[in-house]
Scaffold this motif. Structure first.
Motif, short mmCIF file in Angstrom:
data_model
loop_
_atom_site.label_atom_id
_atom_site.label_comp_id
_atom_site.label_asym_id
_atom_site.label_seq_id
_atom_site.Cartn_x
_atom_site.Cartn_y
_atom_site.Cartn_z
N ALA A 48 52.49 2.70 102.68
CA ALA A 48 51.47 1.94 103.42
C ALA A 48 52.06 0.69 104.05
N ASP A 49 53.22 0.27 103.56
CA ASP A 49 53.84 -0.96 104.02
C ASP A 49 54.63 -0.80 105.32
N GLN A 109 49.22 3.84 90.17
CA GLN A 109 49.18 3.97 91.62
C GLN A 109 50.02 5.18 92.03
N HIS A 117 57.28 -2.47 94.82
CA HIS A 117 55.88 -2.79 95.09
C HIS A 117 54.99 -1.64 94.63
N ARG A 118 53.70 -1.94 94.47
CA ARG A 118 52.77 -0.91 94.00
C ARG A 118 52.32 -0.03 95.15
N LEU A 119 53.25 0.39 95.98
CA LEU A 119 52.96 1.19 97.16
C LEU A 119 53.82 2.44 97.10
#
Lengths: 464, 464
Positions: free
Chosen positions: B430-431, B116, B204-206
């Motif tokens: 994105a979060d 990612q 997180h994968r963000l």
């Protein structure tokens, strides 16, 4: 004392008889001491974590039916052999080879915003350019079922039900119906596509995938999950009272049936090699994360528990300990059903089973589904696990989704109940990665599993 | 008493003089009472939250130079007017119109896994089919700077430095150099592309985006950030000691310069309309989230603070309260620099300023950069904010990134220091969405801002 003084003589006799039964069914102290040693050894073992690190680093995502599931099968066979399991083999499983190709969604009116979605497993595609339409919003699947087709036809259905957080994961069952059945219900009413709020308890922009089930006699429409913040956003837009329109483009591929396998490793019993204590987990994962908590942890724990017993004892336990890593759990328990079908004739030799498929949270309770004569053994297990913070639960064990297929055929089971408070933050998302696993909690699990496996393999009686 | 008894007469005289100065500089009690009323009113006001809800729901992501930034500018003008600000206008700002088109990365050897990534702002593209190469891994940017070109040439550079979590965000500065300068340093040494560990504290994968700066005289290579779990994964692969190869495909577009604008709304001063108390925030955001904490919260707070003072008082304060929503902060403080250039001749009329650009965590300290004669007013502000849990900090206020451009030109400033413990979990991802904002913390911020703005506008003296 006063209580006993008031009991009738017949009741007192019954209590004495029970007490004797308990003594005869209970484990000998040497076995209990050995189990306690194994438990304490597990608390300092890094083997489960090392296996999990290897699986998530060297294989990673392993979608049912994909080349990566085949890679995971090779990984498991190799690890079983390296650890010196007595017998390692695979049993074939047929599964649909479905693939996610691309997915995108955006609000196009009255505002414009991109949305984060994940296609649901086994979803069909939208038309190549995507589906565009007004939202038909339902708070629950039940509300959709009660709607008139006119409210839904040519629209994009949005079901916004929220999953509630609970240690036991009890919020999952009520919420997940929307994912499983929503597409066929909306499709039958003429909807263009289905979007659901993720079946998960987090608030990150990482949607939760998961399999859907189409009714073969109903129109199939594409379906995806919105991340929870995206579902919140859509709800806020809808609250303004004006129609909200979306475009959704989902492309998938169904490459037909392919053969994968359950991978099985055994520590063979010294005196009763044909009697099996079954430790189950599933080797496949969703494609978005690396399957660390779902179900890499279970794979690592069951492999490590059997291996710890094998490596720490001079002699094998009486019974065989069989680790079964099921294929294709995520798309309908396919491997477990294949195992149950293949082994229905020797199910009476499956003495007891348990499954690890609820992440890497600590075990907090032990429940069982066994005959009354075996309850003292379960109590012994719980007593030994007491030092790990585990209590004896009076709920009836299910065996879990995979091992439950064998429980249906009469196999006794225990559930090593884990704290799943955070499990549905990660479940079926890209966030299911190794960093989410606490090595200490994994050791606590390993200790509990070792106690269960060793005592079940060493106690001579029947759990039925 | 004993202390004073030992002081020399001259010192005592000086203390008396200071005491008189403090009294004359201090606020009158009616003003302090009014400020306390405004503060308490702010604690029950939902206006900041409503503004933030509107901005994130109706506009969402607003990348500098994009159509969405223009949409946000219209949104701000409309809101200022609807709230009845005395004067609303825009001032033009030129900015580069850069666009993220697509981004993907995967490990291809010795294992295969997707990664990612988020392209860094202003990155060029890789060749159309992507860049493929072995990783050259550096723990820090400094280690890369010390490397020989042979270690880097034709490789994909991976810088894995970790940002440390701290309430004040002090971990950001040391870590962020890799994002800003890494591409030019690696490019000059012949690297094909740059990947950095995200400059962020979450797991997180963000991935965290953010702008890079190219040296114009060095080769430009594409650059992206890996999510932190992906960076962990790469490190685990590299720890095995064998070469690790990647493919990275980054496509972006530079559409040249475009005109956007700073949006300004004023509550005009009753007696000194030309003297300005400046409240700053930035209206642009990154494209991945909806810019709720960065910097929707600041936009909402500064607008709501001025509006609360306007709506709650029968008369305007003496001085003008000017809310400046800066354009294009994220890509180099472009709007703030334009404002500073346009207003350098009336900077002496900018009495004091402050900026809200650190999320929606509660204010915990107040610092200032003012003349000694104005310190009692700052102390009065801090005393009134004490009821909100705010302490007086003896650090020197910077004014923040945008308002700091005016501080460089001599404008006094305060910092309403926020608890940013979680800010870099969300920053540039994105979060960054509305659900991350605690409405109560927003009210606490609003109360502190209202105290500052009102007292600064009402006190007749100079802060210089």
């Amino acid at each position: 004392m006063q209580l006993i003084g008031t009991l009738k003589p017949t009741v007192m006799l019954l209590l004495c008889a029970l007490s004797l039964a308990v003594q005869s069914a209970a484990m000998d102290s040497a076995t209990l001491d050995k189990a306690a040693q194994l438990r304490d050894q597990a608390l300092t073992s890094d083997q489960a974590y090392k296996l999990l690190e290897s699986l998530t680093t060297e294989v990673g995502p392993r979608l049912a039916g994909s080349d990566k599931e085949l890679e995971a099968i090779e990984w498991a066979k190799t690890k079983f052999r390296e650890m010196g399991f007595d017998k390692v083999w695979t049993e074939p499983v047929k599964v649909k080879q479905w693939q996610r190709l691309s997915e995108s969604a955006a609000v196009i009116a009255p505002f414009t915003q991109p949305l984060q979605i994940s296609t649901l497993g086994h979803s069909v595609s939208t038309p190549p350019g995507g589906a565009t339409g007004e939202i038909a919003h339902f708070a629950t699947l039940e509300a959709l079922e009660k709607a008139s087709p006119g409210e839904v036809k040519d629209k994009i259905v949005f079901i916004s039900n929220r999953m509630h957080r609970h240690k036991t994961g009890s919020g999952y069952g009520p919420a997940v119906r929307a994912r499983g059945e929503g597409a066929s219900i909306a499709g039958a009413m003429g909807a263009k596509a289905l979007l659901i709020r993720s079946i998960g308890t987090d608030s990150h922009r990482l949607p939760h995938t998961g399999v859907l089930r189409y009714d073969e006699d109903k129109p199939k429409i594409a379906a995806a999950a919105l991340s929870n913040p995206d579902a919140d956003l859509l709800e806020r837009m809808l609250e303004r009272g004006n129609p909200v329109s979306l475009t959704v483009n989902i492309q998938t591929r169904d490459k037909g049936e392919v053969e994968v396998a359950n991978v099985i490793g055994e520590i063979q019993g010294r005196t009763k090699p044909d009697e099996v204590v079954l430790l189950g987990a599933h080797l496949d994962s969703w494609d978005l994360g690396t399957g660390a908590v779902d179900d890499g942890a279970g794979v690592a724990l069951t492999m490590a528990a059997a291996n710890l017993i094998q490596d720490s004892l001079k002699q094998r336990p009486y019974r065989t300990i069989r680790v079964v890593l099921f294929a294709a759990e995520e798309v309908g328990l396919v491997g477990a059903k294949a195992y149950a079908a293949a082994h229905q004739d020797d199910m009476d030799k499956h003495i007891i089973g348990a499954e690890s498929d609820f992440g890497a949270g600590p075990v907090w309770a032990l429940s069982a589904k066994v005959g009354a004569q075996a309850l003292p053994v379960i109590d012994s297990m719980a007593q030994l696990m007491g030092a790990l913070g585990v209590v004896r639960s009076d709920s009836i064990a299910s065996g879990g989704p995979d091992v439950g297929q064998m429980v249906k055929l009469g196999m006794p089971a225990v559930d090593l109940m884990q704290d799943g408070t955070d499990y549905f933050d990660l479940h079926h998302t890209a966030d299911d990665t190794l960093d989410k696993v606490d090595p200490k909690a994994l050791q606590q699990n390993l200790a509990a599993w070792t106690v269960f496996a060793y005592l079940a393999a060493q106690w001579p009686g029947s759990f039925r």
